[in-house]
Design an enzyme around this catalytic site. Sequence first.
Site, PDB file in Angstrom:
ATOM      1  N   ARG A   1     -40.508 -43.226 -63.368  1.00 59.58           N
ATOM      2  CA  ARG A   1     -39.321 -43.079 -63.959  1.00 59.58           C
ATOM      3  C   ARG A   1     -38.020 -42.919 -62.846  1.00 59.58           C
ATOM      4  NH1 ARG A   1     -38.367 -38.070 -68.505  1.00 59.58           N
ATOM      5  NH2 ARG A   1     -36.779 -37.675 -67.309  1.00 59.58           N
TER       6      ARG A   1
ATOM      7  N   LYS B   1     -40.886 -29.642 -71.734  1.00 56.72           N
ATOM      8  CA  LYS B   1     -40.375 -29.558 -72.962  1.00 56.72           C
ATOM      9  C   LYS B   1     -40.766 -30.746 -73.773  1.00 56.72           C
ATOM     10  CE  LYS B   1     -36.085 -30.065 -71.074  1.00 56.72           C
ATOM     11  NZ  LYS B   1     -36.295 -29.764 -69.625  1.00 56.72           N
TER      12      LYS B   1
ATOM     13  N   ARG C   1     -27.817 -28.493 -73.118  1.00 58.22           N
ATOM     14  CA  ARG C   1     -27.995 -28.304 -71.898  1.00 58.22           C
ATOM     15  C   ARG C   1     -26.847 -27.766 -70.981  1.00 58.22           C
ATOM     16  NH1 ARG C   1     -32.115 -32.783 -70.909  1.00 58.22           N
ATOM     17  NH2 ARG C   1     -33.094 -32.394 -69.005  1.00 58.22           N
TER      18      ARG C   1
ATOM     19  N   ARG D   1     -45.379 -37.267 -62.019  1.00 56.68           N
ATOM     20  CA  ARG D   1     -45.050 -38.173 -63.147  1.00 56.68           C
ATOM     21  C   ARG D   1     -44.659 -39.495 -62.479  1.00 56.68           C
ATOM     22  NH1 ARG D   1     -41.012 -36.131 -67.542  1.00 56.68           N
ATOM     23  NH2 ARG D   1     -39.565 -36.123 -65.840  1.00 56.68           N
TER      24      ARG D   1
ATOM     25  N   ARG E   1     -31.491 -32.660 -59.829  1.00 59.22           N
ATOM     26  CA  ARG E   1     -31.622 -32.003 -61.425  1.00 59.22           C
ATOM     27  C   ARG E   1     -32.066 -30.445 -61.578  1.00 59.22           C
ATOM     28  NH1 ARG E   1     -36.110 -36.168 -62.509  1.00 59.22           N
ATOM     29  NH2 ARG E   1     -36.336 -35.050 -64.671  1.00 59.22           N
TER      30      ARG E   1
HETATM   31  P1  B4P Z   1     -42.201 -33.054 -69.454  1.00 59.87           P
HETATM   32  O1  B4P Z   1     -42.676 -32.539 -70.748  1.00 59.87           O
HETATM   33  O2  B4P Z   1     -42.000 -34.761 -69.504  1.00 59.87           O
HETATM   34  O3  B4P Z   1     -40.897 -32.530 -68.932  1.00 59.87           O
HETATM   35  P2  B4P Z   1     -39.423 -32.489 -69.450  1.00 59.87           P
HETATM   36  O4  B4P Z   1     -38.914 -30.922 -69.445  1.00 59.87           O
HETATM   37  O5  B4P Z   1     -39.247 -32.810 -71.057  1.00 59.87           O
HETATM   38  O6  B4P Z   1     -38.483 -33.366 -68.672  1.00 59.87           O
HETATM   39  P3  B4P Z   1     -36.861 -33.753 -68.184  1.00 59.87           P
HETATM   40  O7  B4P Z   1     -36.072 -32.465 -68.054  1.00 59.87           O
HETATM   41  O8  B4P Z   1     -37.243 -34.255 -66.892  1.00 59.87           O
HETATM   42  O9  B4P Z   1     -36.196 -34.831 -69.136  1.00 59.87           O
HETATM   43  P4  B4P Z   1     -35.157 -35.140 -70.118  1.00 59.87           P
HETATM   44  O10 B4P Z   1     -35.706 -36.403 -70.653  1.00 59.87           O
HETATM   45  O11 B4P Z   1     -34.929 -34.048 -70.986  1.00 59.87           O
HETATM   46  O12 B4P Z   1     -42.963 -32.640 -68.229  1.00 59.87           O
HETATM   47  C1  B4P Z   1     -43.106 -33.227 -67.017  1.00 59.87           C
HETATM   48  C2  B4P Z   1     -44.330 -33.757 -66.399  1.00 59.87           C
HETATM   49  O13 B4P Z   1     -45.197 -32.661 -66.279  1.00 59.87           O
HETATM   50  C3  B4P Z   1     -45.345 -34.810 -67.244  1.00 59.87           C
HETATM   51  O14 B4P Z   1     -45.827 -35.760 -66.287  1.00 59.87           O
HETATM   52  C4  B4P Z   1     -46.155 -34.010 -68.059  1.00 59.87           C
HETATM   53  O15 B4P Z   1     -47.121 -34.699 -68.153  1.00 59.87           O
HETATM   54  C5  B4P Z   1     -46.435 -32.699 -66.800  1.00 59.87           C
HETATM   55  N1  B4P Z   1     -46.783 -31.472 -67.491  1.00 59.87           N
HETATM   56  C6  B4P Z   1     -46.244 -31.042 -68.954  1.00 59.87           C
HETATM   57  N2  B4P Z   1     -46.957 -29.777 -69.088  1.00 59.87           N
HETATM   58  C7  B4P Z   1     -47.930 -29.537 -67.912  1.00 59.87           C
HETATM   59  C8  B4P Z   1     -48.725 -28.640 -67.881  1.00 59.87           C
HETATM   60  N3  B4P Z   1     -48.991 -27.573 -68.713  1.00 59.87           N
HETATM   61  N4  B4P Z   1     -49.509 -28.799 -66.774  1.00 59.87           N
HETATM   62  C9  B4P Z   1     -49.240 -29.693 -65.663  1.00 59.87           C
HETATM   63  N5  B4P Z   1     -48.550 -30.831 -66.170  1.00 59.87           N
HETATM   64  C10 B4P Z   1     -47.910 -30.777 -67.154  1.00 59.87           C
HETATM   65  O16 B4P Z   1     -34.136 -35.545 -69.064  1.00 59.87           O
HETATM   66  C11 B4P Z   1     -33.726 -36.668 -68.324  1.00 59.87           C
HETATM   67  C12 B4P Z   1     -32.210 -36.950 -68.101  1.00 59.87           C
HETATM   68  O17 B4P Z   1     -31.333 -37.243 -69.101  1.00 59.87           O
HETATM   69  C13 B4P Z   1     -31.351 -35.538 -67.766  1.00 59.87           C
HETATM   70  O18 B4P Z   1     -31.572 -35.617 -66.165  1.00 59.87           O
HETATM   71  C14 B4P Z   1     -30.021 -35.951 -67.838  1.00 59.87           C
HETATM   72  O19 B4P Z   1     -29.345 -36.707 -67.036  1.00 59.87           O
HETATM   73  C15 B4P Z   1     -30.130 -36.773 -69.378  1.00 59.87           C
HETATM   74  N6  B4P Z   1     -30.034 -35.826 -70.325  1.00 59.87           N
HETATM   75  C16 B4P Z   1     -30.951 -35.375 -71.279  1.00 59.87           C
HETATM   76  N7  B4P Z   1     -30.401 -34.708 -72.313  1.00 59.87           N
HETATM   77  C17 B4P Z   1     -29.190 -34.367 -71.926  1.00 59.87           C
HETATM   78  C18 B4P Z   1     -28.067 -33.351 -72.144  1.00 59.87           C
HETATM   79  N8  B4P Z   1     -28.380 -32.736 -73.465  1.00 59.87           N
HETATM   80  N9  B4P Z   1     -26.722 -33.296 -71.704  1.00 59.87           N
HETATM   81  C19 B4P Z   1     -26.719 -34.210 -70.650  1.00 59.87           C
HETATM   82  N10 B4P Z   1     -27.599 -35.058 -70.199  1.00 59.87           N
HETATM   83  C20 B4P Z   1     -28.590 -35.204 -70.638  1.00 59.87           C
END
Ligand code: B4P
Length: 190
Positions: free
Chosen positions: A136, A16, A91, A130, A147
């Site tokens: 992290r 995302k 979420r 990551r 998660r």
């Molecule tokens: P990202 O792109 O970083 O993944 P994400 O889906 O954004 O991350 P996440 O869900 O963990 O985090 P969030 O900050 O929202 O990609 C992950 C990895 O994969 C990276 O290293 C990237 O380089 C790699 N990658 C990406 N695309 C790729 C591809 N095509 N091929 C290979 N590798 C690839 O949430 C973190 C925490 O915050 C939650 O657990 C919760 O506690 C809290 N939180 C956030 N929003 C919330 C909400 N609305 N409600 C309640 N809690 C919330």
Amino acid sequence: MTKKRVVLLGAPGAGKGTQARRLVERLDVPHVSTGDMLREAVAKRTPIGLEAKACMDRGELVPDEVVIGVAEERLARPDAEKGFILDGFPRTLVQARALDALLARLGRPLECCLALRIDEAEVTRRLLKRAELEGRSDDNAETIRKRLRVHEKQTAPLVDYYRDQGILAEVDAVGSVDAIADRIEGVLGS
Ligand code: B4P
């Protein structure tokens, strides 16, 4: 016409954040990531940050009322009038309903929910990688499993919520970052 009021939905590690950063450059709209905003609050040790840290480190969601407040404040700013990419919000169903109510008040309803489709093995691999690169605090094997369970239970039902609204688009999130960005562009541009 390109859709510019977009929610990105997907499991932790689905990409995302990665795709949102690309989209905001292309569409010239703000990137609204509740994860980034919460991590910033944690780093600054604000009251919200202190409350959020424990939940995030356990792999649990931060309470709805906290996250809704953070997201609403950001979306009400003038730069979000031209559109926004919501990354990691909503979420839960409570958050989704609060978002709909806010956008209805602002007269700017969502245009698309992009659901990134990916399996658990691949997201686990990405998050463990990551962990090596960024360290992290919520990227460790046990918290990742937690998660993923939380996602399945609390966030995955949003796919049906947005399908029922007729604004859901599902995108295969496996492949290169460029290939996935092309798929997303195809959906939003149509
Ligand atoms: P990202 O792109 O970083 O993944 P994400 O889906 O954004 O991350 P996440 O869900 O963990 O985090 P969030 O900050 O929202 O990609 C992950 C990895 O994969 C990276 O290293 C990237 O380089 C790699 N990658 C990406 N695309 C790729 C591809 N095509 N091929 C290979 N590798 C690839 O949430 C973190 C925490 O915050 C939650 O657990 C919760 O506690 C809290 N939180 C956030 N929003 C919330 C909400 N609305 N409600 C309640 N809690 C919330």
